[in-house]
Motif scaffolding. Structure first.
Motif, PDB file in Angstrom:
ATOM      1  N   CYS A   1      30.011  -7.005  -1.009  1.00 57.05           N
ATOM      2  CA  CYS A   1      31.442  -6.348  -0.401  1.00 57.05           C
ATOM      3  C   CYS A   1      31.170  -5.309   0.511  1.00 57.05           C
ATOM      4  O   CYS A   1      32.161  -4.913   1.455  1.00 57.05           O
ATOM      5  CB  CYS A   1      32.093  -5.522  -1.501  1.00 57.05           C
ATOM      6  SG  CYS A   1      31.926  -6.047  -3.076  1.00 57.05           S
TER       7      CYS A   1
ATOM      8  N   LEU B   1      36.772 -10.218 -10.239  1.00 54.30           N
ATOM      9  CA  LEU B   1      37.815  -9.881  -9.435  1.00 54.30           C
ATOM     10  C   LEU B   1      37.689 -10.689  -8.065  1.00 54.30           C
ATOM     11  O   LEU B   1      39.019 -11.367  -7.946  1.00 54.30           O
ATOM     12  CB  LEU B   1      37.304  -8.611  -8.760  1.00 54.30           C
ATOM     13  CG  LEU B   1      38.221  -8.063  -7.792  1.00 54.30           C
ATOM     14  CD1 LEU B   1      39.525  -7.723  -8.133  1.00 54.30           C
ATOM     15  CD2 LEU B   1      37.375  -6.886  -7.157  1.00 54.30           C
ATOM     16  N   HIS B   2      36.684 -11.415  -7.769  1.00 56.38           N
ATOM     17  CA  HIS B   2      36.513 -12.396  -7.011  1.00 56.38           C
ATOM     18  C   HIS B   2      35.561 -13.415  -7.200  1.00 56.38           C
ATOM     19  O   HIS B   2      34.720 -13.478  -8.287  1.00 56.38           O
ATOM     20  CB  HIS B   2      36.012 -11.760  -5.590  1.00 56.38           C
ATOM     21  CG  HIS B   2      36.764 -10.864  -4.986  1.00 56.38           C
ATOM     22  ND1 HIS B   2      36.373  -9.613  -4.695  1.00 56.38           N
ATOM     23  CD2 HIS B   2      38.116 -11.210  -4.470  1.00 56.38           C
ATOM     24  CE1 HIS B   2      37.560  -8.808  -4.107  1.00 56.38           C
ATOM     25  NE2 HIS B   2      38.448  -9.771  -3.897  1.00 56.38           N
TER      26      HIS B   2
ATOM     27  N   PHE C   1      34.649  -1.444   1.556  1.00 59.84           N
ATOM     28  CA  PHE C   1      34.391  -3.102   1.050  1.00 59.84           C
ATOM     29  C   PHE C   1      34.893  -3.816   2.313  1.00 59.84           C
ATOM     30  O   PHE C   1      35.705  -4.654   2.159  1.00 59.84           O
ATOM     31  CB  PHE C   1      35.167  -3.231  -0.295  1.00 59.84           C
ATOM     32  CG  PHE C   1      34.600  -2.546  -1.367  1.00 59.84           C
ATOM     33  CD1 PHE C   1      33.339  -2.198  -1.548  1.00 59.84           C
ATOM     34  CD2 PHE C   1      35.468  -1.629  -2.117  1.00 59.84           C
ATOM     35  CE1 PHE C   1      32.852  -1.605  -2.863  1.00 59.84           C
ATOM     36  CE2 PHE C   1      34.884  -0.884  -3.273  1.00 59.84           C
ATOM     37  CZ  PHE C   1      33.800  -0.904  -3.636  1.00 59.84           C
TER      38      PHE C   1
ATOM     39  N   ASP D   1      39.625   1.763  -0.155  1.00 59.11           N
ATOM     40  CA  ASP D   1      38.695   0.761  -0.313  1.00 59.11           C
ATOM     41  C   ASP D   1      38.066   0.158   0.951  1.00 59.11           C
ATOM     42  O   ASP D   1      37.488  -0.683   0.748  1.00 59.11           O
ATOM     43  CB  ASP D   1      39.508  -0.324  -1.034  1.00 59.11           C
ATOM     44  CG  ASP D   1      39.506   0.106  -2.820  1.00 59.11           C
ATOM     45  OD1 ASP D   1      38.515   0.491  -3.287  1.00 59.11           O
ATOM     46  OD2 ASP D   1      40.744  -0.019  -3.214  1.00 59.11           O
TER      47      ASP D   1
ATOM     48  N   GLY E   1      36.230 -11.356  -0.601  1.00 57.34           N
ATOM     49  CA  GLY E   1      35.146 -11.678  -1.775  1.00 57.34           C
ATOM     50  C   GLY E   1      35.123 -13.033  -2.416  1.00 57.34           C
ATOM     51  O   GLY E   1      34.274 -13.224  -3.208  1.00 57.34           O
TER      52      GLY E   1
ATOM     53  N   GLU F   1      33.786  -6.404   3.372  1.00 59.08           N
ATOM     54  CA  GLU F   1      33.774  -7.995   3.232  1.00 59.08           C
ATOM     55  C   GLU F   1      35.267  -8.471   3.031  1.00 59.08           C
ATOM     56  O   GLU F   1      35.304  -9.712   3.419  1.00 59.08           O
ATOM     57  CB  GLU F   1      33.014  -8.070   1.913  1.00 59.08           C
ATOM     58  CG  GLU F   1      32.882  -9.751   1.662  1.00 59.08           C
ATOM     59  CD  GLU F   1      31.928  -9.956   0.661  1.00 59.08           C
ATOM     60  OE1 GLU F   1      30.916 -10.836   0.731  1.00 59.08           O
ATOM     61  OE2 GLU F   1      32.043  -9.623  -0.660  1.00 59.08           O
ATOM     62  N   ASP F   2      35.952  -7.837   2.252  1.00 59.02           N
ATOM     63  CA  ASP F   2      37.294  -8.559   2.083  1.00 59.02           C
ATOM     64  C   ASP F   2      38.340  -8.644   3.253  1.00 59.02           C
ATOM     65  O   ASP F   2      39.151  -9.718   3.070  1.00 59.02           O
ATOM     66  CB  ASP F   2      37.936  -7.564   0.829  1.00 59.02           C
ATOM     67  CG  ASP F   2      37.209  -7.773  -0.338  1.00 59.02           C
ATOM     68  OD1 ASP F   2      36.632  -8.600  -0.829  1.00 59.02           O
ATOM     69  OD2 ASP F   2      36.919  -6.375  -0.820  1.00 59.02           O
TER      70      ASP F   2
ATOM     71  N   LEU G   1      40.938   1.120  -5.705  1.00 55.68           N
ATOM     72  CA  LEU G   1      41.272   0.259  -7.039  1.00 55.68           C
ATOM     73  C   LEU G   1      40.020   0.013  -7.952  1.00 55.68           C
ATOM     74  O   LEU G   1      39.044  -0.291  -7.506  1.00 55.68           O
ATOM     75  CB  LEU G   1      41.815  -1.150  -6.621  1.00 55.68           C
ATOM     76  CG  LEU G   1      42.879  -1.133  -5.657  1.00 55.68           C
ATOM     77  CD1 LEU G   1      43.229  -2.524  -5.055  1.00 55.68           C
ATOM     78  CD2 LEU G   1      44.258  -0.433  -6.511  1.00 55.68           C
TER      79      LEU G   1
ATOM     80  N   MET H   1      33.818   1.201  -8.664  1.00 57.51           N
ATOM     81  CA  MET H   1      35.058   0.796  -8.007  1.00 57.51           C
ATOM     82  C   MET H   1      35.202  -0.551  -7.839  1.00 57.51           C
ATOM     83  O   MET H   1      35.732  -1.156  -6.969  1.00 57.51           O
ATOM     84  CB  MET H   1      35.186   1.504  -6.776  1.00 57.51           C
ATOM     85  CG  MET H   1      34.739   2.870  -6.751  1.00 57.51           C
ATOM     86  SD  MET H   1      35.774   3.972  -7.808  1.00 57.51           S
ATOM     87  CE  MET H   1      37.627   3.426  -7.143  1.00 57.51           C
ATOM     88  N   ASP H   2      34.511  -1.636  -8.750  1.00 56.91           N
ATOM     89  CA  ASP H   2      34.664  -2.844  -8.852  1.00 56.91           C
ATOM     90  C   ASP H   2      34.032  -3.612  -7.609  1.00 56.91           C
ATOM     91  O   ASP H   2      34.275  -4.831  -7.372  1.00 56.91           O
ATOM     92  CB  ASP H   2      36.065  -3.485  -8.937  1.00 56.91           C
ATOM     93  CG  ASP H   2      36.579  -3.467 -10.225  1.00 56.91           C
ATOM     94  OD1 ASP H   2      35.846  -3.679 -11.268  1.00 56.91           O
ATOM     95  OD2 ASP H   2      37.841  -3.633 -10.534  1.00 56.91           O
ATOM     96  N   GLY H   3      33.073  -3.048  -7.100  1.00 55.40           N
ATOM     97  CA  GLY H   3      32.358  -3.432  -5.857  1.00 55.40           C
ATOM     98  C   GLY H   3      30.955  -3.618  -6.096  1.00 55.40           C
ATOM     99  O   GLY H   3      30.506  -3.442  -7.192  1.00 55.40           O
TER     100      GLY H   3
ATOM    101  N   ARG I   1      45.530  -2.318   0.238  1.00 58.64           N
ATOM    102  CA  ARG I   1      44.477  -2.732   1.015  1.00 58.64           C
ATOM    103  C   ARG I   1      44.826  -3.566   2.337  1.00 58.64           C
ATOM    104  O   ARG I   1      44.040  -3.641   3.499  1.00 58.64           O
ATOM    105  CB  ARG I   1      43.263  -3.842   0.445  1.00 58.64           C
ATOM    106  CG  ARG I   1      42.880  -2.895  -0.842  1.00 58.64           C
ATOM    107  CD  ARG I   1      41.408  -3.398  -1.171  1.00 58.64           C
ATOM    108  NE  ARG I   1      40.518  -3.518  -0.103  1.00 58.64           N
ATOM    109  CZ  ARG I   1      39.293  -4.114  -0.170  1.00 58.64           C
ATOM    110  NH1 ARG I   1      38.834  -4.571  -1.199  1.00 58.64           N
ATOM    111  NH2 ARG I   1      38.330  -3.584   0.783  1.00 58.64           N
TER     112      ARG I   1
ATOM    113  N   ARG J   1      43.519 -12.199  -6.079  1.00 61.86           N
ATOM    114  CA  ARG J   1      43.436 -11.786  -4.680  1.00 61.86           C
ATOM    115  C   ARG J   1      43.880 -12.951  -3.707  1.00 61.86           C
ATOM    116  O   ARG J   1      44.492 -12.641  -2.484  1.00 61.86           O
ATOM    117  CB  ARG J   1      42.358 -10.954  -4.446  1.00 61.86           C
ATOM    118  CG  ARG J   1      42.117  -9.811  -5.212  1.00 61.86           C
ATOM    119  CD  ARG J   1      43.018  -8.767  -4.981  1.00 61.86           C
ATOM    120  NE  ARG J   1      42.788  -7.475  -5.877  1.00 61.86           N
ATOM    121  CZ  ARG J   1      42.078  -6.505  -5.503  1.00 61.86           C
ATOM    122  NH1 ARG J   1      41.245  -6.495  -4.483  1.00 61.86           N
ATOM    123  NH2 ARG J   1      41.799  -5.572  -6.323  1.00 61.86           N
TER     124      ARG J   1
HETATM  125  C1  CIR Z   1      39.184  -3.606  -4.764  1.00 67.74           C
HETATM  126  O1  CIR Z   1      39.620  -3.673  -5.988  1.00 67.74           O
HETATM  127  O2  CIR Z   1      39.813  -4.348  -4.045  1.00 67.74           O
HETATM  128  C2  CIR Z   1      37.804  -2.739  -4.498  1.00 67.74           C
HETATM  129  N1  CIR Z   1      38.022  -1.709  -5.230  1.00 67.74           N
HETATM  130  C3  CIR Z   1      37.004  -3.686  -4.661  1.00 67.74           C
HETATM  131  C4  CIR Z   1      36.480  -4.602  -3.757  1.00 67.74           C
HETATM  132  C5  CIR Z   1      35.228  -5.462  -3.939  1.00 67.74           C
HETATM  133  N2  CIR Z   1      34.809  -6.260  -3.189  1.00 67.74           N
HETATM  134  C6  CIR Z   1      34.278  -7.623  -3.161  1.00 67.74           C
HETATM  135  O3  CIR Z   1      33.793  -7.731  -4.105  1.00 67.74           O
HETATM  136  N3  CIR Z   1      34.341  -8.364  -2.046  1.00 67.74           N
END
Ligand code: CIR
Length: 252
Positions: free
Chosen positions: A247, A159-160, A63, A60, A114, A65-66, A18, A241-243, A85, A130
């Protein structure tokens, strides 16, 4: 003090994960190098670094951490907010259960690690796209049962929660400008990021050392005022990838 970090290798298909940003084609060779450097820095800080294999069916999953939250007392396997995810948490269970008693977020709760910012014994839980109220309430009850405290924080942008704020020690938060006035953060000293350096809000504070993303000179100057060792790491491919830095590991 953290003694361990759990990581997972990015898979060859990581670029299919994502993302909301358009920063160019992600490069597998480069993310492998950057991930290796990242693990090397964690090792250099004295952590035992666990490295799980890539999960090709979860693009994903590196990452890490999520799908899980670890405190000094407990672990919580989350129910990730992104449907693609969900299930990542299951493969972490055997590793995490070795170290901590494990609790689970149940439907309809959703929660991404996150969104969980630890400041000593207190946890800020971001309510975001999320993480919903139900997931945050379940986490809060696990935390209180373990002797921790928590409160929720609305996440208006990014995002977070940890896309916009990090704890950098010494009662200080590193904050994106739009979080600067948030009343729940009023008792902390603030380091406010430049508008064009907001990505650097995701900075790690590990065993007295700060790890920040490479290429944010104003942030480096601000963090230098804390008098701590600062390590810069290139995370360009995770960023696509937005991380970011936080993460890619679970520190505990
Ligand atoms: C997502 O959209 O879930 C992953 N592409 C990126 C997650 C990044 N995670 C974070 O900042 N803890």
């Amino acid at each position: 003090m953290f003694t361990h970090a759990l990581t997972r290798l990015p898979g060859e298909n990581f670029a299919e994960g994502l993302t909301t940003v358009n920063l160019g084609q992600p490069d597998y060779t480069l993310i492998q190098q950057q991930h290796r450097n990242y693990r090397q820095v964690l090792l250099s800080l004295g952590l035992d670094v666990l490295v799980l294999p890539a999960e090709p069916s979860y693009t994903d999953a590196y990452f890490v951490e999520d799908p899980a939250i670890l405190t000094p007392k407990i672990a919580v396997l989350t129910r990730p907010g992104a449907p693609s995810r969900r299930g990542e948490e299951l493969s972490l269970q055997p590793f995490i259960a070795y170290y901590r008693p494990v609790f689970h977020i149940q439907p309809p709760g959703t929660l991404d690690g996150g969104d969980v910012l630890q400041v000593e014994n207190h946890f800020f839980i971001g309510l975001s796209e999320r993480t919903n109220h139900d997931g945050a309430a379940q986490l809060a009850s696990f935390l209180v049962g373990a002797g921790h405290t928590s409160e929720t924080v609305p996440v208006a942008a990014g995002l977070h929660l940890k896309s916009s704020v990090s704890y950098v020690g010494d009662n200080t938060l590193l904050l994106a400008p739009d979080m600067a006035e948030y009343p729940g953060f009023a008792s902390f000293k603030h380091l406010i990021l430049d508008k064009d350096e907001q990505y650097a809000a995701n900075t790690l504070f590990i065993n007295g050392c700060l790890i920040m993303p490479m290429g944010f000179p104003q942030t480096h100057i601000r963090l230098s005022t804390l008098g701590r060792k600062i390590i810069e790491l290139d995370v360009s491919e995770a960023r696509k990838m937005d991380g970011g830095l936080s993460c890619m590991s679970l520190r505990f």
